[in-house]
Design an enzyme around this catalytic site. Structure first.
Site, PDB file in Angstrom:
ATOM      1  N   LYS A 108     -36.961 -19.916  15.792  1.00  0.00           N
ATOM      2  CA  LYS A 108     -38.361 -19.900  15.394  1.00  0.00           C
ATOM      3  C   LYS A 108     -39.213 -19.269  16.494  1.00  0.00           C
ATOM      4  CE  LYS A 108     -38.108 -21.967  11.367  1.00  0.00           C
ATOM      5  NZ  LYS A 108     -38.563 -21.331  10.119  1.00  0.00           N
ATOM      6  N   ASP A 139     -37.468 -15.909  13.237  1.00  0.00           N
ATOM      7  CA  ASP A 139     -38.305 -16.203  12.072  1.00  0.00           C
ATOM      8  C   ASP A 139     -39.717 -16.487  12.552  1.00  0.00           C
ATOM      9  OD1 ASP A 139     -39.469 -16.977   9.721  1.00  0.00           O
ATOM     10  OD2 ASP A 139     -38.214 -18.749   9.407  1.00  0.00           O
ATOM     11  N   GLU A 165     -37.289 -12.212  10.472  1.00  0.00           N
ATOM     12  CA  GLU A 165     -37.680 -12.802   9.191  1.00  0.00           C
ATOM     13  C   GLU A 165     -39.182 -13.014   9.125  1.00  0.00           C
ATOM     14  OE1 GLU A 165     -36.923 -17.046   6.873  1.00  0.00           O
ATOM     15  OE2 GLU A 165     -35.272 -16.154   8.014  1.00  0.00           O
ATOM     16  N   ASP A 193     -39.203 -13.695   3.372  1.00  0.00           N
ATOM     17  CA  ASP A 193     -38.982 -15.074   2.914  1.00  0.00           C
ATOM     18  C   ASP A 193     -40.190 -15.530   2.108  1.00  0.00           C
ATOM     19  OD1 ASP A 193     -38.471 -17.750   2.519  1.00  0.00           O
ATOM     20  OD2 ASP A 193     -38.586 -18.318   4.616  1.00  0.00           O
ATOM     21  N   LYS A 217     -34.799 -19.098  -1.274  1.00  0.00           N
ATOM     22  CA  LYS A 217     -34.672 -20.552  -1.366  1.00  0.00           C
ATOM     23  C   LYS A 217     -34.634 -20.932  -2.843  1.00  0.00           C
ATOM     24  CE  LYS A 217     -36.970 -21.824   2.993  1.00  0.00           C
ATOM     25  NZ  LYS A 217     -37.097 -20.503   3.614  1.00  0.00           N
TER      26      LYS A 217
END
Length: 327
Positions: A108, A139, A165, A193, A217
């Site tokens: 992250k 991400d 991401e 995403d 997802k």
């Protein structure tokens, strides 16, 4: 999708509050509602800020799992990545030690209150622990503007990133960033995403050439079967990711990954390692870097142990009822 009566959903519902061992997305406990149906269990866990129209897709996913089950898999094992939250560099070894055999890490970055230097130091620590042969992806959760993303990627390219991401929030920004990276001779893949799961038309990513990789997802797209349809239409390599799920919700992500015709990247389905509690004793966590497809049935004692307070139970009942109106 078989749509059961609302009363059936509310009667079978169990709301749990699972503690996290690492603060993630600003929370230390994760609340989800679990629903039992004729085919098994489903999980309804949209984050608290999601309004009923968006939350309804998560409810459709839970109903699919509980009442229809999952499509047949084409593989039994799904490779997964380790997930490193926005922790200090000296905490990285402890986080990575939770992931058995994972050779890919998602880190992250762009955390509020932190600088690019924090990100650099965290990624350097991941590289030091995992070695040069590991895959490292980052991400940003849409946390950068285009100029910031370009600067950050230039600063981080030396760490041999697998992909970046959601560096920017909008599809248009992602498309512009890809053009500017190409003009600057920076060969780094961009993954989308939020631009897929939080928009009315997830296929705009493809139409605008905004990404090289699609992070998908299950719950925000309404279930495994709908996610499979969207993945086919995207015509991009797919990485399956979780939404900070319990083992019940994670099983849907694994079922989706196991049913995809091709799966070129490790998937972000290892986030149960961020929990200090789960609804099953044998949690769906990586073994030798992979997850095996299996049906998950919560244990009654664990449902009771992690049961949310009565007022939170009532809040989730109202939330399910509101989301149900949009199905």
């Amino acid at each position: 999708m078989n749509l059961p009566p609302l009363d059936d959903l509310l009667t079978s519902m169990h709301v749990v509050s699972l503690p996290l061992n690492t603060r993630f997305r600003g929370v230390e406990h994760r609340e989800v509602a679990l629903i039992e149906g004729v085919a098994g269990w489903g999980e309804f866990g949209p984050f608290l800020e999601y309004e009923p129209p968006e939350a309804s897709r998560w409810l459709a996913s839970a109903i699919e799992a509980a009442y229809d089950g999952f499509p047949s898999p084409v593989r039994e094992l799904v490779a997964v990545n380790a997930t490193v939250p926005a922790v200090a560099p000296d905490a990285v070894p402890t986080v990575l030690a939770r992931y058995d055999g994972c050779t890919t890490a998602k880190v992250k970055v762009a955390e509020r209150g932190q600088s690019l230097q924090h990100d650099i130091e965290r990624i350097a620590s991941v590289r030091a622990v995992m070695g040069s042969s590991a895959n490292v992806r980052i991400d940003a959760n849409g946390g950068w503007r285009v100029d910031e993303a370009l600067h950050a990627i230039q600063a981080l390219r030396g760490y041999d990133l697998e992909y970046v991401e959601q560096p920017c929030a909008s599809v248009e920004e992602l498309a512009e960033l890809r053009k500017r990276l190409a003009r600057n001779g920076i060969d780094v893949l961009i993954a989308a995403d939020e631009s897929i799961r939080k928009v009315e038309d997830p296929l705009r990513v493809k139409a605008l050439g905004a990404a090289d990789v699609a992070v998908v997802k299950v719950a925000p797209l309404g279930g495994v079967r709908n996610a499979l349809r969207i993945a086919e239409q995207m015509e991009l390599p797919v990485v399956v990711s979780s939404a900070l799920d319990s083992s019940v919700g994670m099983s849907a992500g694994v079922a989706f990954a196991a049913a995809l015709p091709e799966l070129p990247f490790a998937c972000g389905l290892g986030t149960i390692e961020l929990f200090d509690g789960d609804v099953v004793a044998d949690s769906l966590v990586p073994q030798q870097g992979s997850l095996r497809t299996r049906q998950i049935t919560p244990g009654p004692m664990l449902l009771e142990r992690w049961g949310a307070s009565p007022d939170r139970q009532h809040w989730w009942r109202s939330r399910i009822a509101a989301a149900y109106e949009y199905l």
